[in-house]
Design a protein around this motif. Structure first.
Motif, PDB file in Angstrom:
ATOM      1  N   SER A  37       0.826  -1.206   0.000  1.00  0.00           N
ATOM      2  CA  SER A  37       0.000   0.000   0.000  1.00  0.00           C
ATOM      3  C   SER A  37       0.864   1.261   0.000  1.00  0.00           C
ATOM      4  O   SER A  37       0.541   2.249  -0.667  1.00  0.00           O
ATOM      5  CB  SER A  37      -0.959   0.000   1.198  1.00  0.00           C
ATOM      6  OG  SER A  37      -0.264   0.085   2.422  1.00  0.00           O
ATOM      7  N   CYS A  38       1.990   1.234   0.708  1.00  0.00           N
ATOM      8  CA  CYS A  38       2.884   2.396   0.735  1.00  0.00           C
ATOM      9  C   CYS A  38       3.510   2.633  -0.636  1.00  0.00           C
ATOM     10  O   CYS A  38       3.625   3.779  -1.087  1.00  0.00           O
ATOM     11  CB  CYS A  38       3.964   2.207   1.794  1.00  0.00           C
ATOM     12  SG  CYS A  38       3.312   2.202   3.477  1.00  0.00           S
ATOM     13  N   ALA A  41       0.821   4.159  -2.843  1.00  0.00           N
ATOM     14  CA  ALA A  41       0.570   5.571  -2.533  1.00  0.00           C
ATOM     15  C   ALA A  41       1.657   6.455  -3.130  1.00  0.00           C
ATOM     16  O   ALA A  41       1.370   7.506  -3.720  1.00  0.00           O
ATOM     17  CB  ALA A  41       0.479   5.768  -1.025  1.00  0.00           C
ATOM     18  N   VAL A 185       1.182   7.982   4.683  1.00  0.00           N
ATOM     19  CA  VAL A 185       0.375   6.785   4.442  1.00  0.00           C
ATOM     20  C   VAL A 185       0.071   6.153   5.791  1.00  0.00           C
ATOM     21  O   VAL A 185       0.912   5.474   6.382  1.00  0.00           O
ATOM     22  CB  VAL A 185       1.103   5.772   3.532  1.00  0.00           C
ATOM     23  CG1 VAL A 185       0.148   4.625   3.164  1.00  0.00           C
ATOM     24  CG2 VAL A 185       1.642   6.444   2.283  1.00  0.00           C
ATOM     25  N   GLY A 204      -3.867   3.204   4.108  1.00  0.00           N
ATOM     26  CA  GLY A 204      -3.405   1.973   3.485  1.00  0.00           C
ATOM     27  C   GLY A 204      -3.539   0.794   4.426  1.00  0.00           C
ATOM     28  O   GLY A 204      -3.800   0.951   5.615  1.00  0.00           O
ATOM     29  N   TYR A 223     -12.566   1.545   0.218  1.00  0.00           N
ATOM     30  CA  TYR A 223     -11.475   1.712  -0.737  1.00  0.00           C
ATOM     31  C   TYR A 223     -12.036   1.681  -2.160  1.00  0.00           C
ATOM     32  O   TYR A 223     -12.964   0.918  -2.448  1.00  0.00           O
ATOM     33  CB  TYR A 223     -10.451   0.589  -0.582  1.00  0.00           C
ATOM     34  CG  TYR A 223      -9.547   0.722   0.617  1.00  0.00           C
ATOM     35  CD1 TYR A 223      -8.248   1.204   0.477  1.00  0.00           C
ATOM     36  CD2 TYR A 223      -9.983   0.353   1.895  1.00  0.00           C
ATOM     37  CE1 TYR A 223      -7.402   1.311   1.571  1.00  0.00           C
ATOM     38  CE2 TYR A 223      -9.150   0.466   2.995  1.00  0.00           C
ATOM     39  CZ  TYR A 223      -7.857   0.948   2.830  1.00  0.00           C
ATOM     40  OH  TYR A 223      -7.035   1.055   3.913  1.00  0.00           O
ATOM     41  N   VAL A 229      -4.889   1.625  -1.453  1.00  0.00           N
ATOM     42  CA  VAL A 229      -4.873   2.877  -0.685  1.00  0.00           C
ATOM     43  C   VAL A 229      -6.040   3.747  -1.117  1.00  0.00           C
ATOM     44  O   VAL A 229      -6.582   3.589  -2.215  1.00  0.00           O
ATOM     45  CB  VAL A 229      -3.557   3.668  -0.899  1.00  0.00           C
ATOM     46  CG1 VAL A 229      -2.380   2.930  -0.293  1.00  0.00           C
ATOM     47  CG2 VAL A 229      -3.314   3.976  -2.363  1.00  0.00           C
TER      48      VAL A 229
END
Length: 246
Positions: A37-38, A41, A185, A204, A223, A229
């Protein structure tokens, strides 16, 4: 209902429940989803065409593990990440994540500060994965000098979960070095300290079961599509801290 902001204690409780027999997640799974997720993002805000060189700064704990996972995914996305670790983690999971980065031919810098200074000059964006929500100040060597150099670089910064040097509940302090990122995030749910954040804020970690979300009254938003994210709207983020890089 507004999204819930977490104290350090509540964040620990949720992690423990996720990895309990009831939640049935492993630490490896949670790190993989968090790191993915990071990376996603960062890729949404800083496109590969203009910000290909990513310096991933990892601490020795679980936050650093998230960073190592993110570095691997960024390499998969076509970025050219470089990993810098001021202090090496010793846990087995950390060693395996480092090996996975090696297998992707991701460069890992030596821990000396001169290597960081050189990498900063060639980086387009920095991923801050040094300290997580378990951090308790003050910032000690070698991390104090590392954070000062990152902040003084004037490069865009993406922080994971809570910016390094911030108190998880009180936010940024006027004492000691800290990161003032352009993008944050938050994982699972935002932390209380992030109420003071001014910048683009993403949520996230798309792994929280419905039952756990209801139990802790997290009030998580939906989401979009298949994204890992989602961006939190500015009206959810109180604008009370000057984050100009000085």
């Amino acid at each position: 209902m507004p999204i819930r902001y977490l104290t350090a204690r509540l964040a620990h409780q949720i992690d423990e429940e996720l990895m309990s027999s009831a939640g049935a997640f492993s630490l490896d799974q949670l790190m993989e989803l968090a790191g993915l997720s990071c990376a996603q993002a960062l890729a949404k805000v800083y496109k590969r065409d203009t910000h290909k060189n990513v310096l991933v700064c990892c601490g020795p704990g679980n936050q650093g593990g998230d960073g190592l996972v993110a570095a691997r995914h960024l390499a998969m996305f076509g970025y050219e990440p470089i990993v810098y670790m001021p202090k090496l983690g010793s846990k087995d999971i950390y060693m395996r994540l480092r090996k996975q980065c090696d297998n992707m031919e991701i460069t890992t810098l030596p821990p000396d500060v001169s290597a960081l200074e050189s990498a900063l000059s060639n980086s387009h964006v920095i991923l801050d994965a040094i300290f997580g929500f378990s951090f308790k100040g003050p910032v000690r060597p070698p991390f104090d000098e590392v954070i000062k150099l990152i902040q003084a670089s004037d490069k865009p910064i993406v922080s994971i979960d809570i910016p390094s040097g911030w108190d998880v509940e009180k936010g940024p302090s006027m004492e000691g070095p800290l990161i003032l990122p352009d993008v944050l995030v938050s994982l699972t749910a935002p932390k209380e300290g992030a109420r003071n954040f001014r910048g683009r804020h993403f949520l996230g970690g798309r792994f929280v079961p419905k039952a756990l979300e209801k139990k802790f009254e997290l009030n998580l938003p939906e989401y979009p599509s298949a994204d890992q994210v989602m961006e939190l709207m500015p009206q959810n983020e109180p604008q009370v801290f000057n984050r100009s890089k000085t």
